[in-house]
Each structure stands twice: as C-alpha cells, then as structure tokens.
Design a protein around this motif. Sequence first.
Motif, short mmCIF file in Angstrom:
data_model
loop_
_atom_site.label_atom_id
_atom_site.label_comp_id
_atom_site.label_asym_id
_atom_site.label_seq_id
_atom_site.Cartn_x
_atom_site.Cartn_y
_atom_site.Cartn_z
N GLY A 118 0.75 -1.48 0.03
CA GLY A 118 0.08 -0.05 -0.11
C GLY A 118 0.76 1.31 -0.03
O GLY A 118 2.19 1.34 0.16
N LEU A 149 -0.96 -5.37 1.71
CA LEU A 149 -2.61 -5.31 1.65
C LEU A 149 -3.05 -6.78 1.52
O LEU A 149 -2.66 -7.55 1.02
CB LEU A 149 -2.82 -4.50 0.16
CG LEU A 149 -2.24 -3.10 0.00
CD1 LEU A 149 -2.50 -2.47 -1.17
CD2 LEU A 149 -2.90 -2.29 1.14
N GLU A 173 -1.14 -3.09 6.11
CA GLU A 173 -1.91 -1.72 6.44
C GLU A 173 -3.16 -2.38 6.75
O GLU A 173 -3.57 -3.36 6.38
CB GLU A 173 -1.80 -0.96 5.11
CG GLU A 173 -0.34 -0.45 4.88
CD GLU A 173 -0.42 0.58 3.60
OE1 GLU A 173 -1.47 1.07 3.12
OE2 GLU A 173 0.62 0.72 3.06
N GLU A 183 -6.79 3.05 4.09
CA GLU A 183 -5.76 2.26 4.50
C GLU A 183 -4.68 2.78 5.51
O GLU A 183 -4.10 3.91 5.03
CB GLU A 183 -5.11 1.40 3.44
CG GLU A 183 -5.93 0.83 2.66
CD GLU A 183 -6.56 -0.46 3.23
OE1 GLU A 183 -6.07 -0.90 4.22
OE2 GLU A 183 -7.67 -1.29 2.55
N LEU A 236 -7.44 -1.38 7.55
CA LEU A 236 -8.59 -0.29 7.24
C LEU A 236 -9.03 0.48 8.40
O LEU A 236 -9.21 -0.07 9.37
CB LEU A 236 -9.72 -0.99 6.76
CG LEU A 236 -11.04 -0.09 6.47
CD1 LEU A 236 -10.85 0.87 5.40
CD2 LEU A 236 -12.37 -0.94 6.00
#
Length: 470
Positions: A278, A284, A305, A314, A307
Amino acid sequence: MSISESARHGASGRERLVVIGADAAGMSAASQARRLKGPEELDIVAFERGHFTSYSACGIPYWVGGDVTERDELIARTPEEHRARGIDLRLRTEVTAIDLGRQGVHARDVDSGAESWTSYDKLVIATGARPIRPEMPGADAEGVHGVQTLDDGQELLDTLTRTRARGRHAVVVGAGYIGVEMAEALINRGYLVTVVNRGSEPMSTLDPDMGRLVHRAMEGLGITMVNDAEVTELLTHEDGRVRAVVTPDGEYPADVVVLGIGVRPETGLAKAAGLPLGAHGGLLTDLAMRVRGHENIWAGGDCVEVLDLVSGQERHIPLGTHANKHGQIIGTNAGGGYATFPGVVGTAVSKVCDLEIARTGLREKDARRAGLKFETVTIESTSRAGYYPGASPMTVKMLAERRTGRLLGVQIVGREGAGKRVDIAAVALTAGMTAEQMTTLDLGYAPPFSPVWDPVLVAARKAAAKVRNT
C-alpha cells in the motif's frame, strides 16, 4: 538451488504451513492453526531471525526503565513451549527470499551461514516493522539504538551498563510513543535526558494543542524538550562511540542515543516477491487477512496496512493489540476455519511517568485529509468527583462531523484514570455513534471513579451542541 522432494513434502505428505516471523502475529497464527489441526494433519515451520518468540515489544521501555525487572517477564511463550506443541521453530534463521512460483522460502542460518529451501502449501508473513534509522553521519555509531525487539532492548541495556561510568547524558531522537516512553525509562535510570523532536510538539499522534500538555509535563520531569529541530549529524569519539547529537541550532552531548523516530513495515521480502504493498509500504490484505490476489498467503502484524473504520482509508498502525488479533484470524483461516478482521479505529494509550496520554479515531489533519468537515471541542474536567480525595485534572478533546454529528476522534491527557477512558470513545467510534447518542450512554458513576458527568460525556455534550449550532 532447488527444493528437494523431502523439503517439498512432509514425510507423510501432510500440508505444510510456513510462518516468517515468530512474534505476536506469527506465533499467534501458528498456535491457532495448531489448535485446529494437529501434527498428524498439518506441519508448521516457523522462522525467526532473533533469539526470542512471543514477547511484548510494548513492554521493552518498562524493562529498560526498571519497572519490569527481568527480560523473561515479557515473554508470553518460549521457543521450547512452542516446540512442545508440535511447531518446528527455527531461531536465528532469516528468510531471505520467497519464491511464489515454487511455493518455497529460502533461509539462512544467522550464525553458521548455512542455507536451505523449505516448501509451503500455506504461508504466513509476519515480518513486523523496523525502526527508522536516518541516513546521516554517525547513525551507525556505537551507542546509537533503535528499540523494536528484545534483542534491541538487551543491546541498549548493555550500552547503559557500559556507559554508566563514562557519562549520564542521553538523547532521544523523536517524540512519539517510543520516544516519550524511552525518555521516561532513561530518566528512571538516572540519565540527563534531552528529546530532539522535529515536530512543533511531542506526540504527533495528538493534535498540537494536546501535545503541548505532554510537552509541559515532560519538562516538569526534568526532560529537556527541543522541538522544531532536525538532527543533521551524530558526532563520535575517536573509538567510534557516539558523543553528541547535532541540529542546525545546537549540539547536545550524548553518551547514548535512542532513535524513536518511528517504524516502517518490514516488507522487503514481500516487495521482492511481487506481493502488493500500500501507500505506506505495508502489505495489503483482504478481510480474512489473505494477501490480496494470493489464496494461500496471509500477512499480519506491523508489516500490513489496516482499514481505518472512521476515515475509510488504509493506514499503517503498528500495535501489538492488532498483531495478536491478526494472528488469531490468520491461524483460524489457515487451519480450515473462518474469521475476518474488519478494521480499526486507531486507539492507543501511553504514559510518561504519571501523565496518561490516549487517543482514538482521527486527528484534525487526518479528518482534513479524508475530506471531512468537522467541529472540535476541548473540555477540562477531573478524574473523580471534585470533592473526592485524589481527583486530578483531565483534558478531553473531541472531533465530530458537521451536520451528522458523527464522532470522529477523541484525545485525552491527564493523570490517574485518564488513559483508559478512551475506550468509551473507541466503542462509540466502532459503533458509528454520534456525539448526541454518546450523551445517553449509561456509564458507571460513583465519586471515587468519576464526576456525575464523565469527562468524555461532558465533551460529547459540548460537541453535540456545537454541531447543532452550525
């Protein structure tokens, strides 16, 4: 070098789960997978380049400062305990490459240099994060330390022992969580501590007005704060030991330097293998913690990363709480079950001596970056009823979205009883509550624990009123 048939499959043809990194996320995943599938169904091989497994990195500053007396108190499960549960744990072994096509990892024994390939049917990447070490003269000098692993903590303690007779000046570069916690640890060890910070106030995880409260408290402890300062060089003695930290405005003597600038995801292996990263350099993953686009590879902990449930973006948030949860999710899925990790709201708590510092959700600059319009309120209250002995001051700052009143973030700075109050806001953020809805929360009350209106709810009342009037 090819993967041999014996390396490609276990003796009985069982599936093999390979784990890279044997701390919180990695060994939580391995342990959970083992709970679901026994050794007769699943081989588990875990690689760790250090000497330790399953330890609390968050506890290292308190070990260095003497609050925790023994290193082993920070270890939740030893290598021997993992091996007794049927996990092939290989310490001091660094994975140097991942071959996605052949489904294998290349490893090197740190001490002997011996190399080998090990195949996998399922792979877990839990490589953590690495301390940021600035590229400048003297950054690799003796006496300069990053603090991320137990090995790092032991090396720092060894330096403190060696320098005790030479001098008592310590400089901490950076004033985030690690920086302020290490400043406290060094004060406890009897050092004269200077913190050099390139931000306008310490604790960049807070808004500057809240960071200013931390600044005042640190100076009250005898810590010299140098803000808006960029370190340009570390000076050394003729024998290579660090002796001073240099900024454009001054030079600060240092018998030991601790780098608290922050960390970056340790994703060099993943990047070389072509796995998706990311904007912050972390892997990711999907909701099941699978690396996106790879059915049999999972990743968790400080190398991914996550959310942000408030902003929808992110973020890289390296915390042990997340890492352990990631490991549980990964182990469940790798072991044949089903679990998901929906995201985080960015809750963290710390302290410097008796000052408690907490935050959850978005700062002002986070909200602006996400394109949100918001209002802020800041209130002063006390940890207990004002008339009850021991009541101490507390400052609460709250962000709420304009028009909707949705809670966006809370920051708290105060003494005893302040820090864990942030959990009220963390639950409210996760539930998507408005400031108005928060005012009706049925929180516990008694004079020894809280005023009639808890400080967080006082802030919620003011935020709700301000939103209504805009």
